[in-house]
Design a protein around this motif. Structure first.
Motif, PDB file in Angstrom:
ATOM      1  N   SER A   1      -6.723   1.329  -2.576  1.00  0.00           N
ATOM      2  CA  SER A   1      -5.940   0.160  -3.014  1.00  0.00           C
ATOM      3  C   SER A   1      -6.592  -1.098  -2.462  1.00  0.00           C
ATOM      4  O   SER A   1      -7.239  -1.069  -1.423  1.00  0.00           O
TER       5      SER A   1
ATOM      6  N   ASP B   1      -4.454   0.046  -7.242  1.00  0.00           N
ATOM      7  CA  ASP B   1      -3.257   0.699  -6.723  1.00  0.00           C
ATOM      8  C   ASP B   1      -3.456   2.218  -6.633  1.00  0.00           C
ATOM      9  O   ASP B   1      -3.233   2.941  -7.599  1.00  0.00           O
TER      10      ASP B   1
ATOM     11  N   ASP C   1      -5.447  -5.296  -2.069  1.00  0.00           N
ATOM     12  CA  ASP C   1      -4.508  -6.396  -2.288  1.00  0.00           C
ATOM     13  C   ASP C   1      -5.226  -7.728  -2.133  1.00  0.00           C
ATOM     14  O   ASP C   1      -6.099  -7.877  -1.286  1.00  0.00           O
TER      15      ASP C   1
ATOM     16  N   ARG D   1      -1.518  -6.852  -6.049  1.00  0.00           N
ATOM     17  CA  ARG D   1      -2.213  -5.578  -5.844  1.00  0.00           C
ATOM     18  C   ARG D   1      -3.177  -5.382  -7.010  1.00  0.00           C
ATOM     19  O   ARG D   1      -2.771  -5.106  -8.137  1.00  0.00           O
TER      20      ARG D   1
ATOM     21  N   GLY E   1      -4.458  -1.736 -12.166  1.00  0.00           N
ATOM     22  CA  GLY E   1      -4.966  -1.151 -10.928  1.00  0.00           C
ATOM     23  C   GLY E   1      -4.785   0.346 -10.794  1.00  0.00           C
ATOM     24  O   GLY E   1      -5.150   0.929  -9.772  1.00  0.00           O
ATOM     25  N   LYS E   2      -4.194   0.971 -11.816  1.00  0.00           N
ATOM     26  CA  LYS E   2      -3.959   2.425 -11.738  1.00  0.00           C
ATOM     27  C   LYS E   2      -4.760   3.148 -12.807  1.00  0.00           C
ATOM     28  O   LYS E   2      -4.867   2.650 -13.937  1.00  0.00           O
TER      29      LYS E   2
END
Lengths: 310, 242
Positions: free
Chosen positions: A12, A22, A14, A19, A213-214
């Motif tokens: 991850s 992730d 930030d 974010r 982010g995933k």
């Protein structure tokens, strides 16, 4: 021994309150051309920066060619080539000097540098223009030069951040061809980010889709199409009446029917024989000229995945 | 590390005059020391006014400031402005090699031009006041010129790195840098207006060597602080996020 060129474990990152990445986990096998697909702001560039050790993850870790991206970042950078968001070409220097600089950076001998400059510039058709300032070149030519620079020291892995973004169609095709040619010839692992599905479909043998982010999915483009894309039948002809379309829509295996400019696209719930559709249309007075079985493109798969995630 | 620094030096040397507008800008800036070194000695009544006084030190202060003020922003902020910084940082070059290589080219270039200007000044007074023998700078002035010009170049370079890392454009970095270094000169002039006599009295009580040592010590302290900050700030992770 692991055959992974890249291994990301629950990483991850930030930025203040945002974010960007992730819990990303991902493995890329050596020798693969891996396409990392996602909309703008999905976390593609952040992933590349993390892989190069230019940023440190907030949590999780990554290994590139077996080296930790935080503690062994210099080892990672020494063994990778990179073409980032901007080509990074020194426009006031000649093409030859741009490559010479990166050859020196990578501690190549003078004879090795000279031979490599000739080899790569010949391969991409720019050898005769090696003395010209890069500023006098088109954007496509500079991008080709940047691609050659990324591969200059024969790295086992190259990271490319949207290599054809902002190029006109013919330049993009030329860069893609050079990329495919160089990747095959050099036997390198390629990790490229793109939001051009056609590009990914043409040159990647593995793709991962990222959103917010995933990681949404990962696999071979054909497998993704099979998994997420619905089967289709496309019928070309004339006289498709509204009544005929209604009859088609009423069939249980048909998900939707769309008619546009003499082209009928029938989305199916499952793969089925198109012959009954043709019979029905002919009975209803239509003239059928061509029938194609199809599956969704990678773009359809991508759009479906993005919709599902919303 | 040595080879990495030499690699950066190679590229910076190539780029110094090739940056758009760089050649004309640098040539224009180089005109100043040439004019100063020729015109100033011509206005004096004797050679010792140039070789034994602080006048030549004006060149040792102003010339490196002007030259480094042009080259350092071009080298650091310019790398960001031209979108080449991230690719450079993605290479195997260590942060320190990039910093030292870029810093050295600016400092050495500025220092050599300053020394050439001081030599030109010496040639000018020798021609104008030719009396059958060569005149040289007094040892104090010669040492002062050499060290002050070097310290000015390195101090401005360190400050230039710090400013360039935060500036979006070369122009912004250059202007900020010039403002910072012209400010003390302006303040000095303001103070001199109000306290000219006490200052003169104080300075008259000191000899040239003592004054030079104080100036050099102050410059060394500022130099070390500024360059330590620059070295600390020049880190990939910080640079990429600016």
């Amino acid at each position: 021994m692991s055959n992974n060129a890249i291994r990301i474990e629950n990483m991850s990152r930030d930025f203040d309150t945002t974010r960007a990445l992730d819990g990303l986990s991902l493995e890329v096998d050596a020798g693969t051309v891996f396409g990392f697909l996602g909309p703008n702001g999905a976390g593609k560039t952040t992933t590349i920066r993390l892989l190069l050790g230019l940023l440190e993850p907030t949590s999780g870790r990554a290994e590139v060619l077996g080296y930790d991206t935080v503690t062994q970042a210099e080892e990672v950078r020494a063994r990778t080539g990179a073409l980032l968001e901007n080509s990074g070409i020194y426009e006031q220097m000649s093409a030859e000097d741009n490559l010479e600089f990166y050859g020196r950076i990578n501690e190549m001998s003078k004879s090795e540098r000279n031979a490599r400059i000739k080899e790569l510039l010949t391969n991409i058709g720019l050898w005769d223009r090696r003395k010209e300032k890069a500023a006098d070149w088109s954007r496509g030519m500079r991008q080709k030069l940047a691609l050659a620079r990324a591969m200059f020291h024969r790295p086992p892995l190259v990271l490319l951040d949207e290599p054809t973004a902002g190029l006109d169609v013919s330049s993009a095709v030329a860069v893609r061809e050079d990329l495919t040619l160089l990747a095959a010839r050099e036997g390198v692992t390629v990790f490229l980010t793109t939001h051009n599905m056609g590009e990914a479909e043409k040159i990647c043998n593995q793709v991962g889709v990222i959103r917010a982010g995933k990681l949404v999915t990962i696999g071979h483009p054909d497998d993704l199409r099979a998994q997420a894309g619905k089967p289709q039948v496309e019928i070309v002809g004339r006289g498709f009446s509204e009544h005929a379309l209604e009859l088609l829509r009423a069939r249980p295996e048909v998900a939707s029917v769309e008619s546009r400019n003499g082209r009928l696209t029938i989305d199916l719930h499952e793969t089925t024989d198109p012959a009954p559709f043709v019979s029905l249309l002919v009975q209803e007075g239509a003239q059928v000229e061509e029938v194609h079985r199809g599956s969704a493109s990678l773009e359809d798969v991508f759009l479906t995945l993005m919709e599902e995630e919303k | 590390m040595k080879n990495d620094i030499l690699t950066v030096l190679w590229k910076e040397r190539k780029a110094l005059f090739k940056v758009q507008g760089g050649r004309s800008r640098i040539l224009l800036v180089m005109l100043t020391p040439i004019l100063l070194a020729v015109i100033m000695p011509l206005t004096f009544d004797g050679p010792e006014e140039w070789t034994d006084t602080v006048f030549s030190m004006l060149i040792a202060v102003i010339v490196p400031m002007m030259l480094v003020g042009v080259t350092i922003p071009g080298s650091f902020a310019g790398e960001r402005e031209r979108n080449t910084l991230e690719t450079l940082l993605a290479s195997r070059l260590p942060d320190r090699a990039i910093l030292i290589g870029k810093w050295s080219v600016s400092v050495v270039f500025a220092w050599l031009v300053t020394l050439a200007a001081l030599l030109l000044g010496l040639v000018t007074v020798n021609i104008k006041f030719w009396g059958g023998g060569l005149v040289f700078y007094s040892p104090t002035v010669a040492i002062g010129d050499l060290l002050i010009s070097l310290l000015m170049a390195t101090t401005v370079a360190g400050a230039g790195v710090l400013i360039s890392l935060r500036a979006n454009t070369v122009q912004q970095a250059s202007q900020t840098l010039m403002m910072i270094f012209l400010l003390p000169l302006i303040l000095f002039q303001v103070v001199a207006v109000f306290a000219l006599r006490p200052m003169i009295e104080y300075l008259e009580n000191m000899n040239g060597e003592q004054l030079l040592i104080i100036v050099l010590l102050v410059l060394v302290v500022i130099d070390v602080i500024v360059n330590a900050l620059a070295a600390n700030r020049f880190q990939r992770a910080k640079l990429i996020l600016i």
